[in-house]
Structure formats: C-alpha cells, structure tokens
Design a protein around this motif. Structure first.
Motif, PDB file in Angstrom:
ATOM      1  N   LYS A 233       0.347  -9.759   6.497  1.00  0.00           N
ATOM      2  CA  LYS A 233       1.044  -9.285   5.307  1.00  0.00           C
ATOM      3  C   LYS A 233       1.682  -7.922   5.578  1.00  0.00           C
ATOM      4  N   SER A 234       2.686  -7.587   4.763  1.00  0.00           N
ATOM      5  CA  SER A 234       3.513  -6.405   5.017  1.00  0.00           C
ATOM      6  C   SER A 234       2.698  -5.115   5.093  1.00  0.00           C
ATOM      7  N   ASN A 235       1.773  -4.907   4.145  1.00  0.00           N
ATOM      8  CA  ASN A 235       1.026  -3.648   4.148  1.00  0.00           C
ATOM      9  C   ASN A 235       0.039  -3.559   5.308  1.00  0.00           C
ATOM     10  N   LEU A 236      -0.439  -4.711   5.800  1.00  0.00           N
ATOM     11  CA  LEU A 236      -1.308  -4.681   6.970  1.00  0.00           C
ATOM     12  C   LEU A 236      -0.543  -4.234   8.205  1.00  0.00           C
ATOM     13  N   VAL A 237       0.697  -4.686   8.322  1.00  0.00           N
ATOM     14  CA  VAL A 237       1.533  -4.268   9.454  1.00  0.00           C
ATOM     15  C   VAL A 237       1.827  -2.774   9.362  1.00  0.00           C
ATOM     16  N   ASP A 238       2.110  -2.291   8.154  1.00  0.00           N
ATOM     17  CA  ASP A 238       2.369  -0.858   7.951  1.00  0.00           C
ATOM     18  C   ASP A 238       1.142  -0.043   8.349  1.00  0.00           C
ATOM     19  N   PHE A 239      -0.026  -0.484   7.938  1.00  0.00           N
ATOM     20  CA  PHE A 239      -1.282   0.211   8.229  1.00  0.00           C
ATOM     21  C   PHE A 239      -1.532   0.299   9.733  1.00  0.00           C
TER      22      PHE A 239
ATOM     23  N   ASP B  61       5.308  -9.854   1.139  1.00  0.00           N
ATOM     24  CA  ASP B  61       4.261  -9.542   0.161  1.00  0.00           C
ATOM     25  C   ASP B  61       3.093  -8.843   0.838  1.00  0.00           C
ATOM     26  N   ASN B  62       2.229  -8.277   0.012  1.00  0.00           N
ATOM     27  CA  ASN B  62       1.111  -7.490   0.520  1.00  0.00           C
ATOM     28  C   ASN B  62      -0.210  -8.242   0.442  1.00  0.00           C
ATOM     29  N   GLY B  63      -1.093  -7.904   1.357  1.00  0.00           N
ATOM     30  CA  GLY B  63      -2.465  -8.347   1.289  1.00  0.00           C
ATOM     31  C   GLY B  63      -3.323  -7.238   0.709  1.00  0.00           C
ATOM     32  N   ARG B  64      -4.612  -7.298   1.000  1.00  0.00           N
ATOM     33  CA  ARG B  64      -5.532  -6.287   0.474  1.00  0.00           C
ATOM     34  C   ARG B  64      -6.165  -5.533   1.646  1.00  0.00           C
ATOM     35  N   ILE B  65      -6.182  -4.213   1.534  1.00  0.00           N
ATOM     36  CA  ILE B  65      -6.831  -3.365   2.536  1.00  0.00           C
ATOM     37  C   ILE B  65      -7.895  -2.541   1.824  1.00  0.00           C
ATOM     38  N   LYS B  66      -9.098  -2.551   2.357  1.00  0.00           N
ATOM     39  CA  LYS B  66     -10.171  -1.735   1.780  1.00  0.00           C
ATOM     40  C   LYS B  66     -10.859  -0.971   2.902  1.00  0.00           C
TER      41      LYS B  66
ATOM     42  N   ASP C 281      -8.543   8.530   7.653  1.00  0.00           N
ATOM     43  CA  ASP C 281      -8.279   9.203   6.378  1.00  0.00           C
ATOM     44  C   ASP C 281      -6.800   9.480   6.141  1.00  0.00           C
ATOM     45  N   SER C 282      -6.050   9.714   7.205  1.00  0.00           N
ATOM     46  CA  SER C 282      -4.647  10.124   7.041  1.00  0.00           C
ATOM     47  C   SER C 282      -3.686   8.943   6.902  1.00  0.00           C
ATOM     48  N   ILE C 283      -4.173   7.727   7.054  1.00  0.00           N
ATOM     49  CA  ILE C 283      -3.296   6.553   6.995  1.00  0.00           C
ATOM     50  C   ILE C 283      -3.177   6.076   5.554  1.00  0.00           C
ATOM     51  N   SER C 284      -1.952   5.807   5.139  1.00  0.00           N
ATOM     52  CA  SER C 284      -1.714   5.302   3.788  1.00  0.00           C
ATOM     53  C   SER C 284      -0.957   3.981   3.870  1.00  0.00           C
ATOM     54  N   ALA C 285      -1.123   3.151   2.842  1.00  0.00           N
ATOM     55  CA  ALA C 285      -0.400   1.880   2.766  1.00  0.00           C
ATOM     56  C   ALA C 285      -0.506   1.353   1.343  1.00  0.00           C
ATOM     57  N   GLU C 286       0.378   0.468   0.999  1.00  0.00           N
ATOM     58  CA  GLU C 286       0.317  -0.140  -0.321  1.00  0.00           C
ATOM     59  C   GLU C 286      -0.921  -1.014  -0.443  1.00  0.00           C
TER      60      GLU C 286
END
Length: 587
Positions: free
Chosen positions: A226-232, A255-260, A463-468
C-alpha cells in the motif's frame, strides 16, 4: 507506454520464428510496465544490470525476458543459463516459465550456483561437499577439464546478484572469459543484501556494473505494498549509505494500509506482541518476524497456547532434507536401484500413498508432500532419479511451508526474504540499527508487508519517520518473560552415539509424538529411554532452571538419519523439542 508496446510488437513479428500468435504476444508482454518492456526490448546491451526494488516484479521480468530470448530473438534453449541462490527460486522460475511458454521451459538450464557446478563436474551435490565446489569448478574450467560445449552460452542470467560471494562472482567472470560474446543480465537489490555473514556482498554487483559498463535499469514501481507502507520504508531506507538505486520506490497502489508502531520502555516484548495479535482482526496472510530463532519459537508457542493457528518456519541447518525420515521413506519406496534412471508414474504414485499411510500423523508430512509437489510441477514430462536427488539435497525446509489466511507464520527475517504477507508483525527487542547490515535486514522485514505493518520495539530509531495512517503507541508498562518457553534441540544437544543401540525404539516414532522427560534424556510412552542429552544441553537445562524455568515436556521434533564419520552404518536419531514452565506457576 503504447509507443514502447508498438515497437515491441513490430520487433516480435520481425524476429519471431516460432509462429506465435498476437494472443501469445499479449500474454508475454501485454501487462508489463514501460521499464519492464524496455528491459525485454534491449537486445543491444551486452551487459545489463537491473536494480530491482521490493515488490517490483523482478521474477516476472526475468521470466518474460527468458521467454523473449527464446521467442523473439531465436536464442536456443541450450544457449541459456540462469543461476540462482536457492532451489526455491529455481523452482519458482521453472513453474512460471512452464505456465508462460509450456514444455520449452523444461529445456532451459535454471540452476543454483552449486548444482550447476556439481553438474559440470559430474558429481551429485550435497551440503557436506559444497564448500569448495565453486573453486574446484573454476580451476577445472581454466585447466580445460570441462567440455567446452557444457559451458558455451549465449546468455547468462543472474538472479539476486546482490548476494554473490567472492567465489560466485569469480565463477561468473570465468564463464564470461570463456564466452567473450556472451550477454549477461544481472538482477538484484543491494538494499536487500542480508547474507553478509556467509560472504555475500553487493560490491560484486557494483563491480560487474562498473568494469563492464553495464546498462543499468531501475525497477522502482512497487506492486506489492500500500502507498503509505512504501512511503514509510522509503524514509527508512535512506539511512543506508551507499546504494545502487537513485530513484525512490514508487507505490503502484494509491490507497493506504495501516501502520502501527508500539514503543516500549522495558524488555520482554513477546507477551504484549501476542496480545496485540489476539486483539487485531486479521484477514489474509499473516507473518510475525523476529531477529532470532529463539524469539520466533517462543512467540509460536504463546500463540498456540492462546488458541491461534500458528506455525514456526523452521530451517534444516545441520542436516539435509535427504536425511529426513519421511523423505528417506519415500525414496526407499521408489526402489531406486543403480540401473534405474527414470521413475515411472505408477511407482511414484504408489510411493506417495505409502508415505501418506505410514506418516499420516507426522507433523512433517505436509513439508514432505510440498517437496514432492514442487518436484512434480517442475518435472512434468519425466522424473529423473538424478534430478530428484539434487532437488531434495538443495531444498530448504523454510521454503516448504504453506501460506494461507488461517495459519499465522512465525519466522526470522532471513527466512522470510522473498516472501510477502498481507499483515506483518515485526518484533525488534533491543535492536539498534547503527550498521547498514542491520538496516538492510529491517528494510527486508518491513517490505514483506502488503497491507498492514505493525512494529513492536523498545528503541527510538523510527521516531522521526512519518506516514499517512500511522498510529504510534507508547507503552510504559513493565512486562514479564513468557510463562512457557520452548527449545528445539540440534545434533550438538544430544548424545549421538547413544542412538546406535536404540534403533528398534526409534523406528515406531514419528514427528510430533510425545516423549517423557526422564532425568538426562527422554523416554517413549512405554517408559523406554530413546535419547540422552549432551553435556552442553544438560548445562542449558540447568541454566534454564536457575532462571526459573522447569523442564516439563518433550516431543519428537525431527527424526533424521545420521552417519558417524569413519563408519558405514547410518542410524536414525531424534531431535526433540523441549517445553519449560515458570516455577511459580507450578506451585
């Protein structure tokens, strides 16, 4: 895209001598990306290097490139050689090629480095003999002791080229010296070189590019995640210093998945990780990834105790699958005499039935069935005894587990390379990724996730990594070690010579059978001692007891054949699983 496609189809009709139809062309090339098509279309570059990111369709490109060489460029199948690093990869390529071009795939040499060398020297490969086979092969080629037609190739394809060691790179250079006009296609991802501990280094892929002035392509479109996983993961991978790819990975899914990310202030993350899994509504395939085998083993046990279907991805380091009791039984039922070269379908089917009947209760039957199935799917016409022997000896246990949406797989990061899952839980206890080696391991782990990624850790390097759609949780609680622990014993943990006098007691046993802990060993249900622990293992059990864990139960893990050095006789030995409980729970 359309322009590249039109150029390919024009070239196809000009060069193809196979009578292939437009429908076949669309099957071969109609769904490839512009970059993938460019690689297929490149017939001018003598040397090609493809830097392929995770989920970018690397296997697909190589399969379609091989098909293109045969159908569009009229390269003869005997002029093609593809080398891989694992039997699983070679099997996957053969399966896909069979699906794409049919029976012609059976005539293309797709081999591991070691099996190719054993084949050249006319030997049967084994783990015990493989250490110096590359050096011996290079020496014999240079001395003219290998028939020229065996090494005369027009095209050489190298899979996972970032994993080449010094000897493997030397073999590639030797083949290039013997075939001055040979085209070489090397595909790999230096960001995923995680086998430095066994001598691999992406510097050899870099040398191949620089010395040969190779045409370089970058496969950076990720179809998997998913898009946000690639960004992360893009943000994380920039921390690796020297990299071949200049372009960030591009997500094909919008679309985005879930990152926790759950950050702890204490150690002992296993119990809270398992509780998180239990509380998460999982759909699709799921894998838990850890740094060590011990962590994976404890997580599997705790999941099972909580009623979850879970399976530890084990490895067969220390023994060949050829020596696994279930595999050996199957081979004996094939009646492979010295004068038998091809196995008949009737004998094969009968051996499968006998295997199922004898080991119906074995926890290793599924693995054995998967091994047989993979061989069948890649040897569709005839089953040669020699091919089966090499196939078994090169197969690895970790590549023979079923992936489904019902069973949670638990694995170390190294054993999960090349695989993908809808949900990935990553446990990183006391991990400090200051070296590129560790960063690459974590990058491989994160990029296994297709939809959802959950990371449990007790350090702050993310800590410094952000994503949707990224959720961060701080856990300041104090967590205790698991109440139960398990231990899988190896050859070093048991008294091997003791088994010589216990063969009649071992023969009725199968993997998964319960054993009774009896002093310094284990007994069968009738109270007869079938194995004794080594001094090393006894010390480990004592240390566990001092840490608060009492040995309560044992099971048969593996039954394998073992031969003492200098002796002709083989004996069956039991590699057991031991289970411990915390003492305070026993009172």
């Amino acid at each position: 895209m359309q322009r590249v496609y039109r150029q390919c189809i024009k070239c196809f009709w000009t060069r193809s001598k196979t009578g292939a139809t437009p429908a076949k062309f669309r099957q071969l090339f109609g769904e490839l990306s512009p970059t993938q098509l460019s690689i297929i279309k490149d017939k001018e570059s003598k040397y090609i290097a493809v830097a392929a990111g995770p989920g970018s369709g690397k296997t697909r490109v190589l399969v379609h490139k091989l098909a293109s060489l045969l159908l569009m460029e009229d390269v003869k199948h005997e002029q093609l050689l593809m080398v891989t690093f694992s039997r699983a990869a070679a099997t996957e390529f053969k399966k896909r090629l069979l699906g794409l071009i049919g029976n012609a795939a059976n005539f293309i040499e797709i081999k591991t480095f070691h099996s190719y060398c054993f084949d050249l020297l006319g030997k049967v490969g084994s783990l015990e003999k493989s250490d110096d086979i590359l050096k011996k092969t290079i020496e014999k080629i240079n001395n003219g002791e290998v028939e020229p037609n065996r090494i005369t190739k027009t095209v050489l394809v190298i899979d996972e080229a970032q994993d080449m060691s010094e000897d493997e790179f030397a073999l590639i250079n030797t083949l290039m010296e013997q075939n001055e006009e040979m085209r070489v296609i090397a595909v790999g991802d230096d960001d995923q070189n995680i086998y430095e501990f066994r001598g691999s280094s992406s510097k050899y892929l870099e040398q191949f590019i620089l010395v040969n002035k190779a045409t370089k392509y970058e496969l950076v479109e990720n179809y998997r995640s998913k898009s946000n996983l690639v960004d992360f993961t893009n943000q994380f991978v920039t921390g690796i210093r020297q990299r071949l790819k200049d372009t960030p990975i591009i997500a094909r899914q919008t679309d985005n998945g879930r990152i926790k990310v759950v950050r702890y202030r204490s150690n002992n993350l296993i119990a809270p990780l398992v509780q998180d899994i239990l509380a998460t509504g999982l759909t699709g395939t799921t894998c838990v990834l850890t740094k060590t085998n011990e962590e994976a083993l404890q997580i599997t046990g705790l999941l099972l105790k909580n009623g979850m279907q879970a399976q530890l991805i084990q490895t067969n380091d220390g023994f060949s699958l050829f020596n696994l009791a279930e595999v050996r039984f199957f081979l004996t039922r094939l009646n492979l005499a010295d004068d038998v070269f091809i196995i008949s379908d009737d004998i094969w089917a009968n051996a499968k039935r006998e295997l199922r009947d004898r080991f119906r209760n074995s926890t290793k039957l599924e693995i054995c069935n998967n091994l047989i199935r993979d061989f069948e799917e890649t040897n569709t016409k005839r089953k040669y005894k020699s091919d089966l022997d090499v196939f078994i000896r090169e197969s690895k246990l970790e590549d023979l587990f079923n992936e489904n949406g019902e069973t949670i797989l638990v694995s170390t990061i190294h054993k999960a390379k090349g695989k993908e899952f809808d949900n990935v839980f990553l446990m990183l206890e006391n991990i400090d990724p200051t070296t590129d080696e560790v960063k690459r391991q974590l990058y491989v782990a994160m990029t296994r996730a297709k939809r959802n990624l959950t990371i449990h850790l007790n350090s702050g390097f993310l800590d410094s990594i952000s994503a949707e759609n990224l959720e961060r949780i701080e856990d300041s609680g104090v967590h205790l070690p698991p109440n139960e622990l398990a231990m899988h014993l190896t050859h070093k943990d048991i008294w091997l010579d003791y088994f010589a006098s216990r063969q009649s007691l071992i023969s009725p046993l199968t993997s998964g059978d319960h054993l009774t802990v009896n002093g310094d060993g284990c007994s069968n249900p009738r109270g007869q001692l079938v194995l004794k622990f080594s001094g090393r293992c006894t010390d480990r059990i004592k240390s566990m007891k001092e840490s608060g864990y009492e040995l309560k139960m044992a099971k048969v893990g593996f039954i394998v054949y073992w031969q003492k050095e200098g002796e002709e006789r083989e004996v069956q030995i039991v590699l057991p699983e031991l289970y411990f409980e915390r003492k305070e729970l026993l009172t």
